[in-house]
Design a protein around this motif. Structure first.
Motif, PDB file in Angstrom:
ATOM      1  N   GLY A   1      39.242  41.102  51.057  1.00 29.37           N
ATOM      2  CA  GLY A   1      39.988  39.865  51.272  1.00 29.37           C
ATOM      3  C   GLY A   1      40.729  39.874  52.599  1.00 29.37           C
ATOM      4  N   MET A   2      41.282  41.028  52.949  1.00 21.69           N
ATOM      5  CA  MET A   2      42.005  41.134  54.224  1.00 21.69           C
ATOM      6  C   MET A   2      41.056  41.099  55.418  1.00 21.69           C
ATOM      7  SD  MET A   2      44.856  44.024  53.171  1.00 21.69           S
ATOM      8  CE  MET A   2      45.740  43.938  54.735  1.00 21.69           C
ATOM      9  N   ALA A   3      39.807  41.472  55.197  1.00 25.25           N
ATOM     10  CA  ALA A   3      38.842  41.519  56.293  1.00 25.25           C
ATOM     11  C   ALA A   3      38.242  40.162  56.623  1.00 25.25           C
ATOM     12  CB  ALA A   3      37.718  42.498  55.945  1.00 25.25           C
ATOM     13  N   GLN A   4      38.322  39.205  55.692  1.00 27.43           N
ATOM     14  CA  GLN A   4      37.701  37.909  55.967  1.00 27.43           C
ATOM     15  C   GLN A   4      38.676  37.006  56.723  1.00 27.43           C
ATOM     16  OE1 GLN A   4      37.847  34.607  54.017  1.00 27.43           O
ATOM     17  NE2 GLN A   4      39.934  35.197  53.499  1.00 27.43           N
ATOM     18  N   SER A   5      38.137  36.079  57.511  1.00 27.11           N
ATOM     19  CA  SER A   5      38.936  35.315  58.472  1.00 27.11           C
ATOM     20  C   SER A   5      39.598  34.071  57.879  1.00 27.11           C
ATOM     21  CB  SER A   5      38.052  34.886  59.655  1.00 27.11           C
ATOM     22  OG  SER A   5      36.945  34.116  59.192  1.00 27.11           O
ATOM     23  N   GLN A   6      39.091  33.545  56.767  1.00 27.58           N
ATOM     24  CA  GLN A   6      39.642  32.314  56.205  1.00 27.58           C
ATOM     25  C   GLN A   6      41.048  32.552  55.660  1.00 27.58           C
ATOM     26  OE1 GLN A   6      37.235  30.507  53.206  1.00 27.58           O
ATOM     27  NE2 GLN A   6      38.712  28.916  52.695  1.00 27.58           N
ATOM     28  N   PRO A   7      42.012  31.650  55.968  1.00 28.14           N
ATOM     29  CA  PRO A   7      43.378  31.815  55.466  1.00 28.14           C
ATOM     30  C   PRO A   7      43.410  31.788  53.927  1.00 28.14           C
ATOM     31  CG  PRO A   7      43.303  30.174  57.221  1.00 28.14           C
ATOM     32  CD  PRO A   7      41.883  30.485  56.856  1.00 28.14           C
ATOM     33  N   LEU A   8      44.207  32.651  53.360  1.00 19.66           N
ATOM     34  CA  LEU A   8      44.385  32.718  51.913  1.00 19.66           C
ATOM     35  C   LEU A   8      45.788  32.224  51.565  1.00 19.66           C
ATOM     36  CD1 LEU A   8      42.724  36.206  51.264  1.00 19.66           C
ATOM     37  CD2 LEU A   8      41.775  33.952  50.703  1.00 19.66           C
ATOM     38  N   PRO A   9      46.045  31.916  50.288  1.00 22.19           N
ATOM     39  CA  PRO A   9      47.371  31.419  49.904  1.00 22.19           C
ATOM     40  C   PRO A   9      48.484  32.393  50.282  1.00 22.19           C
ATOM     41  CG  PRO A   9      45.803  31.131  48.110  1.00 22.19           C
ATOM     42  CD  PRO A   9      45.121  31.963  49.148  1.00 22.19           C
ATOM     43  N   GLU A  10      49.659  31.845  50.526  1.00 19.08           N
ATOM     44  CA  GLU A  10      50.823  32.676  50.820  1.00 19.08           C
ATOM     45  C   GLU A  10      51.087  33.631  49.658  1.00 19.08           C
ATOM     46  OE1 GLU A  10      55.379  32.031  52.535  1.00 19.08           O
ATOM     47  OE2 GLU A  10      54.318  30.402  51.513  1.00 19.08           O
ATOM     48  N   TYR A  11      51.563  34.808  49.965  1.00 15.75           N
ATOM     49  CA  TYR A  11      51.845  35.865  48.986  1.00 15.75           C
ATOM     50  C   TYR A  11      50.574  36.493  48.416  1.00 15.75           C
ATOM     51  CZ  TYR A  11      56.313  33.440  49.195  1.00 15.75           C
ATOM     52  OH  TYR A  11      57.458  32.820  49.645  1.00 15.75           O
ATOM     53  N   SER A  12      49.461  36.346  49.129  1.00 12.36           N
ATOM     54  CA  SER A  12      48.238  37.021  48.713  1.00 12.36           C
ATOM     55  C   SER A  12      48.113  38.338  49.465  1.00 12.36           C
ATOM     56  CB  SER A  12      47.006  36.156  49.015  1.00 12.36           C
ATOM     57  OG  SER A  12      47.015  34.980  48.228  1.00 12.36           O
ATOM     58  N   LEU A  13      47.628  39.351  48.779  1.00 13.67           N
ATOM     59  CA  LEU A  13      47.294  40.635  49.405  1.00 13.67           C
ATOM     60  C   LEU A  13      45.788  40.776  49.286  1.00 13.67           C
ATOM     61  CD1 LEU A  13      48.223  43.306  50.694  1.00 13.67           C
ATOM     62  CD2 LEU A  13      48.408  44.256  48.377  1.00 13.67           C
ATOM     63  N   GLY A  14      45.083  40.384  50.336  1.00 13.03           N
ATOM     64  CA  GLY A  14      43.634  40.282  50.211  1.00 13.03           C
ATOM     65  C   GLY A  14      43.315  39.234  49.163  1.00 13.03           C
ATOM     66  N   TYR A  15      42.442  39.602  48.227  1.00 12.72           N
ATOM     67  CA  TYR A  15      42.089  38.677  47.152  1.00 12.72           C
ATOM     68  C   TYR A  15      42.964  38.852  45.912  1.00 12.72           C
ATOM     69  CZ  TYR A  15      37.825  37.293  49.639  1.00 12.72           C
ATOM     70  OH  TYR A  15      36.933  36.790  50.554  1.00 12.72           O
ATOM     71  N   VAL A  16      44.126  39.441  46.059  1.00  9.74           N
ATOM     72  CA  VAL A  16      45.069  39.593  44.948  1.00  9.74           C
ATOM     73  C   VAL A  16      46.254  38.669  45.186  1.00  9.74           C
ATOM     74  CG1 VAL A  16      46.609  41.160  43.719  1.00  9.74           C
ATOM     75  CG2 VAL A  16      44.373  41.976  44.506  1.00  9.74           C
ATOM     76  N   TYR A  17      46.469  37.708  44.270  1.00 17.31           N
ATOM     77  CA  TYR A  17      47.585  36.771  44.385  1.00 17.31           C
ATOM     78  C   TYR A  17      48.784  37.377  43.655  1.00 17.31           C
ATOM     79  CZ  TYR A  17      50.256  32.428  44.343  1.00 17.31           C
ATOM     80  OH  TYR A  17      51.246  31.476  44.510  1.00 17.31           O
ATOM     81  N   LEU A  18      49.765  37.834  44.408  1.00 13.16           N
ATOM     82  CA  LEU A  18      50.848  38.663  43.880  1.00 13.16           C
ATOM     83  C   LEU A  18      51.747  37.965  42.856  1.00 13.16           C
ATOM     84  CD1 LEU A  18      51.832  40.572  47.147  1.00 13.16           C
ATOM     85  CD2 LEU A  18      50.373  41.351  45.261  1.00 13.16           C
ATOM     86  N   PRO A  19      52.123  36.674  43.012  1.00 14.33           N
ATOM     87  CA  PRO A  19      52.958  36.048  41.981  1.00 14.33           C
ATOM     88  C   PRO A  19      52.288  36.025  40.602  1.00 14.33           C
ATOM     89  CG  PRO A  19      53.042  34.771  44.006  1.00 14.33           C
ATOM     90  CD  PRO A  19      51.967  35.803  44.195  1.00 14.33           C
ATOM     91  N   ALA A  20      51.006  35.704  40.568  1.00 19.08           N
ATOM     92  CA  ALA A  20      50.289  35.707  39.290  1.00 19.08           C
ATOM     93  C   ALA A  20      50.234  37.121  38.720  1.00 19.08           C
ATOM     94  CB  ALA A  20      48.869  35.163  39.482  1.00 19.08           C
ATOM     95  N   LEU A  21      49.953  38.090  39.579  1.00 19.13           N
ATOM     96  CA  LEU A  21      49.873  39.476  39.136  1.00 19.13           C
ATOM     97  C   LEU A  21      51.179  39.929  38.498  1.00 19.13           C
ATOM     98  CD1 LEU A  21      48.460  42.268  39.080  1.00 19.13           C
ATOM     99  CD2 LEU A  21      49.376  42.648  41.390  1.00 19.13           C
ATOM    100  N   GLY A  22      52.298  39.614  39.123  1.00 24.06           N
ATOM    101  CA  GLY A  22      53.590  40.060  38.623  1.00 24.06           C
ATOM    102  C   GLY A  22      53.907  39.543  37.232  1.00 24.06           C
ATOM    103  N   TRP A  23      53.728  38.248  36.998  1.00 21.97           N
ATOM    104  CA  TRP A  23      54.042  37.666  35.696  1.00 21.97           C
ATOM    105  C   TRP A  23      53.074  38.132  34.615  1.00 21.97           C
ATOM    106  CZ3 TRP A  23      58.638  35.991  34.965  1.00 21.97           C
ATOM    107  CH2 TRP A  23      59.349  35.362  35.978  1.00 21.97           C
ATOM    108  N   ILE A  24      51.799  38.231  34.958  1.00 17.44           N
ATOM    109  CA  ILE A  24      50.806  38.688  33.987  1.00 17.44           C
ATOM    110  C   ILE A  24      51.092  40.118  33.553  1.00 17.44           C
ATOM    111  CG2 ILE A  24      48.365  39.316  33.695  1.00 17.44           C
ATOM    112  CD1 ILE A  24      47.684  36.901  35.495  1.00 17.44           C
ATOM    113  N   VAL A  25      51.383  40.967  34.517  1.00 15.08           N
ATOM    114  CA  VAL A  25      51.650  42.377  34.207  1.00 15.08           C
ATOM    115  C   VAL A  25      52.908  42.525  33.367  1.00 15.08           C
ATOM    116  CG1 VAL A  25      52.355  44.571  35.252  1.00 15.08           C
ATOM    117  CG2 VAL A  25      50.412  43.309  36.185  1.00 15.08           C
ATOM    118  N   LEU A  26      53.935  41.746  33.686  1.00 19.12           N
ATOM    119  CA  LEU A  26      55.191  41.810  32.927  1.00 19.12           C
ATOM    120  C   LEU A  26      54.947  41.586  31.443  1.00 19.12           C
ATOM    121  CD1 LEU A  26      58.300  41.949  32.871  1.00 19.12           C
ATOM    122  CD2 LEU A  26      58.309  39.463  33.236  1.00 19.12           C
ATOM    123  N   ALA A  27      54.135  40.584  31.116  1.00 17.79           N
ATOM    124  CA  ALA A  27      53.873  40.276  29.705  1.00 17.79           C
ATOM    125  C   ALA A  27      52.845  41.209  29.089  1.00 17.79           C
ATOM    126  CB  ALA A  27      53.393  38.826  29.579  1.00 17.79           C
TER     127      ALA A  27
END
Length: 266
Positions: A199-225
């Protein structure tokens, strides 16, 4: 932030079934995240890649929480985990790399086909009859590579492939489920690293707070539950008959698969 209740609810459901059935929860997470990311107007041709990457990262945490409970019940065969992990890592990284080159539509078709296959496998209890012993190191490496590659392609913890394989090799079902939960950890780690790097290697802009192809806000809430409910699901495996709960899970898979299939023609 307004999407946190949806992520929290998703994590609650995913965690329970991950512990109950020895799976990483990807079959639920990927289609639901696809719907949510679409509603958030993420780049259409990167939505499924983000859903897959975020799911693989989440499985890291659900697998740890689940395998700890299975290990406490003595249901993890660590010798199997050690011998199959090298192949798992190679196959998972290769699969995650290949996924980054495919279109979102083609990935959707692949995922829908797999979700119908997985639901049917569980509904018909298509676990092969025990008829052989575990293969040697080379056989375990080859098997691990296949499981890892397929798992990274559809963002699952490998349980749907690992459990039937171990059962076929005369491993007791509860031990097969517990061992599959442990095998899900290296699959998730290797897969998440692959999705982040690609995800970090591709040139197309990704949503804010993304780490490559990992969207961190979704990850945080899902993991919490999910980390709270995965142990509950794992304990349920050892104290109650899970047939009814499994049917509910299968029904949910068919609904999600059908929704994704309809979305391909909209």
């Amino acid at each position: 932030m307004e999407w946190w209740p949806a992520y929290l609810l998703l994590g609650t459901v995913v965690g329970f079934f991950a512990g109950l059935l020895g799976i990483g929860g990807g079959l639920i997470m990927v289609p639901v995240l696809t719907f949510i990311f679409s509603a958030q107007h993420f780049p259409p041709d990167r939505i499924l890649h983000l859903a897959l990457g975020t799911t693989m990262a989440a499985i890291i945490f659900t697998s740890v929480s689940s395998l700890r409970t299975h290990h406490a019940h003595g249901a993890v065969n660590w010798q199997v985990v050690r011998t199959i992990t090298p192949g798992i890592i190679v196959g998972t990284v290769a699969g995650a790399t290949l996924v980054s080159t495919l279109s979102s539509q083609l990935l959707s078709v692949i995922f829908v086909v797999f979700i119908y296959y997985a639901a049917t496998q569980m509904l018909l209890r298509m676990t092969p009859k025990p008829s052989r012993t575990l293969p040697g190191r080379l056989g375990m490496f080859g098997t691990g590579s296949i499981i890892g590659a397929v798992s990274s392609f559809v963002a699952i913890g490998g349980g749907l492939l690992t459990v039937p394989f171990l059962s076929y090799c005369n491993v007791r079902l509860q031990h097969a489920i517990g061992t599959a939960a442990a095998v899900g950890f290296p699959i998730a780690v290797a897969g998440a690293i692959g999705y982040i790097a690609n995800g970090m290697a591709q040139s197309q802009p990704l949503p804010e707070y993304s780490l490559g192809y990992v969207y961190l806000p979704a990850l945080g809430w899902i993991v919490l539950a999910s980390t709270l409910t995965a142990p509950l699901g794992a304990k349920t495996t050892h104290i109650v008959q899970t047939a009814t709960l499994k049917k509910i899970f299968v029904g949910l898979l068919y609904l999600l698969g059908t929704k994704m299939l309809i979305g391909l023609f909209e």
